[in-house]
Motif scaffolding. Sequence first.
Motif, PDB file in Angstrom:
ATOM      1  N   GLY A   1      24.438  70.454  63.620  1.00 35.23           N
ATOM      2  CA  GLY A   1      23.955  71.260  64.731  1.00 35.23           C
ATOM      3  C   GLY A   1      24.855  71.191  65.950  1.00 35.23           C
ATOM      4  N   ALA A   2      24.807  72.258  66.722  1.00 36.63           N
ATOM      5  CA  ALA A   2      25.639  72.368  67.924  1.00 36.63           C
ATOM      6  C   ALA A   2      25.298  71.296  68.948  1.00 36.63           C
ATOM      7  CB  ALA A   2      25.490  73.760  68.539  1.00 36.63           C
ATOM      8  N   ASP A   3      24.023  70.922  69.045  1.00 32.60           N
ATOM      9  CA  ASP A   3      23.640  69.897  70.017  1.00 32.60           C
ATOM     10  C   ASP A   3      24.278  68.550  69.694  1.00 32.60           C
ATOM     11  OD1 ASP A   3      22.069  71.592  71.599  1.00 32.60           O
ATOM     12  OD2 ASP A   3      20.292  71.243  70.366  1.00 32.60           O
ATOM     13  N   ALA A   4      24.293  68.174  68.410  1.00 32.26           N
ATOM     14  CA  ALA A   4      24.898  66.904  68.008  1.00 32.26           C
ATOM     15  C   ALA A   4      26.402  66.910  68.256  1.00 32.26           C
ATOM     16  CB  ALA A   4      24.595  66.619  66.539  1.00 32.26           C
TER      17      ALA A   4
ATOM     18  N   ARG B   1      26.836  75.708  74.282  1.00 33.12           N
ATOM     19  CA  ARG B   1      27.518  77.003  74.337  1.00 33.12           C
ATOM     20  C   ARG B   1      29.024  76.841  74.090  1.00 33.12           C
ATOM     21  NH1 ARG B   1      26.579  81.945  78.356  1.00 33.12           N
ATOM     22  NH2 ARG B   1      28.536  83.002  78.028  1.00 33.12           N
ATOM     23  N   GLN B   2      29.603  75.789  74.658  1.00 37.67           N
ATOM     24  CA  GLN B   2      31.028  75.539  74.440  1.00 37.67           C
ATOM     25  C   GLN B   2      31.313  75.240  72.968  1.00 37.67           C
ATOM     26  OE1 GLN B   2      31.263  72.556  77.574  1.00 37.67           O
ATOM     27  NE2 GLN B   2      32.911  73.722  78.521  1.00 37.67           N
ATOM     28  N   VAL B   3      30.401  74.521  72.322  1.00 32.84           N
ATOM     29  CA  VAL B   3      30.571  74.241  70.893  1.00 32.84           C
ATOM     30  C   VAL B   3      30.610  75.541  70.115  1.00 32.84           C
ATOM     31  CG1 VAL B   3      29.471  73.276  68.827  1.00 32.84           C
ATOM     32  CG2 VAL B   3      29.587  71.923  70.927  1.00 32.84           C
ATOM     33  N   TYR B   4      29.661  76.428  70.367  1.00 31.05           N
ATOM     34  CA  TYR B   4      29.646  77.700  69.650  1.00 31.05           C
ATOM     35  C   TYR B   4      30.933  78.485  69.888  1.00 31.05           C
ATOM     36  CZ  TYR B   4      24.832  77.165  68.116  1.00 31.05           C
ATOM     37  OH  TYR B   4      23.693  76.728  67.499  1.00 31.05           O
ATOM     38  N   ARG B   5      31.468  78.456  71.081  1.00 31.73           N
ATOM     39  CA  ARG B   5      32.729  79.153  71.381  1.00 31.73           C
ATOM     40  C   ARG B   5      33.882  78.501  70.614  1.00 31.73           C
ATOM     41  NH1 ARG B   5      34.494  83.750  71.861  1.00 31.73           N
ATOM     42  NH2 ARG B   5      32.649  84.144  73.106  1.00 31.73           N
ATOM     43  N   LEU B   6      33.931  77.174  70.609  1.00 29.97           N
ATOM     44  CA  LEU B   6      34.994  76.465  69.890  1.00 29.97           C
ATOM     45  C   LEU B   6      34.928  76.724  68.389  1.00 29.97           C
ATOM     46  CD1 LEU B   6      34.826  73.075  71.829  1.00 29.97           C
ATOM     47  CD2 LEU B   6      36.686  74.752  71.937  1.00 29.97           C
TER      48      LEU B   6
ATOM     49  N   ALA C   1      29.971  69.327  61.603  1.00 24.92           N
ATOM     50  CA  ALA C   1      31.324  68.782  61.745  1.00 24.92           C
ATOM     51  C   ALA C   1      31.276  67.299  61.423  1.00 24.92           C
ATOM     52  CB  ALA C   1      31.855  69.007  63.155  1.00 24.92           C
ATOM     53  N   ARG C   2      32.409  66.764  61.090  1.00 24.28           N
ATOM     54  CA  ARG C   2      32.521  65.326  60.854  1.00 24.28           C
ATOM     55  C   ARG C   2      33.105  64.664  62.098  1.00 24.28           C
ATOM     56  NH1 ARG C   2      31.189  63.908  56.083  1.00 24.28           N
ATOM     57  NH2 ARG C   2      31.356  65.290  54.301  1.00 24.28           N
TER      58      ARG C   2
END
Length: 68
Positions: free
Chosen positions: A14-17, A27-32, A49-50
């Motif tokens: 998940g993006a939060d983790a 939001r930055q994770v989703y963009r990356l 992601a690992r």
Amino acid sequence: MNIQEAPRGDLLMGADAIADYLGVTRRQVYRLVYDQIIPSFKLGGTVAARKSSLTKWMQELEQAENVH
């Protein structure tokens, strides 16, 4: 590193983790992820992601910066 070699607790689901691990916003994770900047993949429709892959990616960025 294949799945048998992955250290226990290496998976971030998940993006939060991922955001917590990187110290950025969701939001930055989703963009990356969308821009294919960070090493990530989909697992059942959830971004994942690992930790080891993200750490290696950050180390490579640091080394590239030190070269300049």
